[in-house]
Design a protein around this motif. Structure first.
Motif, PDB file in Angstrom:
ATOM      1  N   PRO A  11       0.818  -1.222   0.000  1.00  0.00           N
ATOM      2  CA  PRO A  11       0.000   0.000   0.000  1.00  0.00           C
ATOM      3  C   PRO A  11       0.849   1.268   0.000  1.00  0.00           C
ATOM      4  CG  PRO A  11      -0.661  -1.497   1.765  1.00  0.00           C
ATOM      5  CD  PRO A  11       0.622  -2.021   1.199  1.00  0.00           C
ATOM      6  N   VAL A  12       0.236   2.380  -0.377  1.00  0.00           N
ATOM      7  CA  VAL A  12       0.864   3.685  -0.212  1.00  0.00           C
ATOM      8  C   VAL A  12       1.106   3.855   1.284  1.00  0.00           C
ATOM      9  CG1 VAL A  12       0.534   6.186  -0.393  1.00  0.00           C
ATOM     10  CG2 VAL A  12      -0.292   4.686  -2.229  1.00  0.00           C
ATOM     11  N   PRO A  13       2.325   4.235   1.702  1.00  0.00           N
ATOM     12  CA  PRO A  13       2.608   4.396   3.131  1.00  0.00           C
ATOM     13  C   PRO A  13       1.745   5.486   3.769  1.00  0.00           C
ATOM     14  CG  PRO A  13       4.618   4.487   1.823  1.00  0.00           C
ATOM     15  CD  PRO A  13       3.478   4.489   0.862  1.00  0.00           C
ATOM     16  N   VAL A  14       1.377   5.235   5.014  1.00  0.00           N
ATOM     17  CA  VAL A  14       0.551   6.173   5.774  1.00  0.00           C
ATOM     18  C   VAL A  14       1.317   6.627   7.019  1.00  0.00           C
ATOM     19  CG1 VAL A  14      -1.562   6.406   7.172  1.00  0.00           C
ATOM     20  CG2 VAL A  14      -1.634   5.170   4.991  1.00  0.00           C
ATOM     21  N   ILE A  15       1.333   7.939   7.238  1.00  0.00           N
ATOM     22  CA  ILE A  15       1.790   8.512   8.499  1.00  0.00           C
ATOM     23  C   ILE A  15       0.523   8.916   9.237  1.00  0.00           C
ATOM     24  CG2 ILE A  15       2.964  10.457   9.601  1.00  0.00           C
ATOM     25  CD1 ILE A  15       4.968  10.427   7.286  1.00  0.00           C
ATOM     26  N   ALA A  16       0.344   8.377  10.434  1.00  0.00           N
ATOM     27  CA  ALA A  16      -0.879   8.609  11.203  1.00  0.00           C
ATOM     28  C   ALA A  16      -0.646   9.637  12.308  1.00  0.00           C
ATOM     29  CB  ALA A  16      -1.352   7.290  11.814  1.00  0.00           C
ATOM     30  N   ILE A  17      -1.522  10.633  12.336  1.00  0.00           N
ATOM     31  CA  ILE A  17      -1.492  11.645  13.389  1.00  0.00           C
ATOM     32  C   ILE A  17      -2.896  11.684  13.999  1.00  0.00           C
ATOM     33  CG2 ILE A  17      -1.026  14.049  13.980  1.00  0.00           C
ATOM     34  CD1 ILE A  17       0.701  14.199  11.406  1.00  0.00           C
ATOM     35  N   PRO A  18      -3.112  10.888  15.058  1.00  0.00           N
ATOM     36  CA  PRO A  18      -4.457  10.827  15.635  1.00  0.00           C
ATOM     37  C   PRO A  18      -4.842  12.104  16.373  1.00  0.00           C
ATOM     38  CG  PRO A  18      -2.944   9.450  16.889  1.00  0.00           C
ATOM     39  CD  PRO A  18      -2.168   9.989  15.723  1.00  0.00           C
TER      40      PRO A  18
END
Length: 169
Positions: A113-120
């Protein structure tokens, strides 16, 4: 302070999709991030997603069509667990063919998948640290998800100011 900016050290010249929960449209933190992206001449697309509850496969298909030809290389997801789940699902769909319903459950042997950076912007969902992504199907009246074992966010950043400013409920 300003932990939200830590991901800059992970970026090179990728095309970024900044996927933001619509409830954060007027957030000072998010607007400062957008300003910093512009100032650093980052190539990004800003998109606010509207989720009232858990994301649906149907909505995921609609948003996929908007970005399928955009050559997005990284997604920065800002929002609650539903926004992060949505970003993980979108990242998978942008690198694999077909509609989201093809990936219900636990698919195998997919393109990375396209990489995800998560900022909750909330806490307690855990979406920023697991590969599971909850989705519901309106048509099939099912809640299943897209659970691909290579769909972990590559980085999760906890920004305390989001949590401290979130409504108690």
């Amino acid at each position: 302070k300003n932990s939200i900016f830590y991901f800059f050290e992970y970026l090179k010249n990728e095309k970024i999709l900044l996927l933001i929960d619509q409830n954060l449209k007027n957030s000072k933190i998010v607007n400062n991030l957008i300003t910093k992206l512009k100032y650093n001449k980052k190539n990004f697309i800003k998109y606010y997603i509207k989720l009232n509850h858990e994301p649906t496969y149907e909505y995921l298909n609609i948003v996929k069509k908007k970005f399928i030809n955009s050559k997005v290389e990284i997604i920065i997801s800002i929002g609650g667990g539903s926004t992060i789940d949505f970003s993980k699902g979108l990242g998978l769909l942008l690198r694999n063919k077909g509609n989201s319903e093809n990936y219900m459950g636990f698919p195998k042997n997919l393109n990375t998948p396209v990489p995800v950076i998560a900022i909750p912007s909330t806490f307690n969902t855990g979406s920023e640290v697991v590969f599971n992504a909850v989705f519901t199907s309106i048509k099939q009246k099912k809640k299943l998800g897209i659970n691909y074992n290579k769909n972990f966010p590559i980085l999760s950043i906890l920004e305390p100011r989001f949590i401290s400013n979130s409504p108690k409920k």
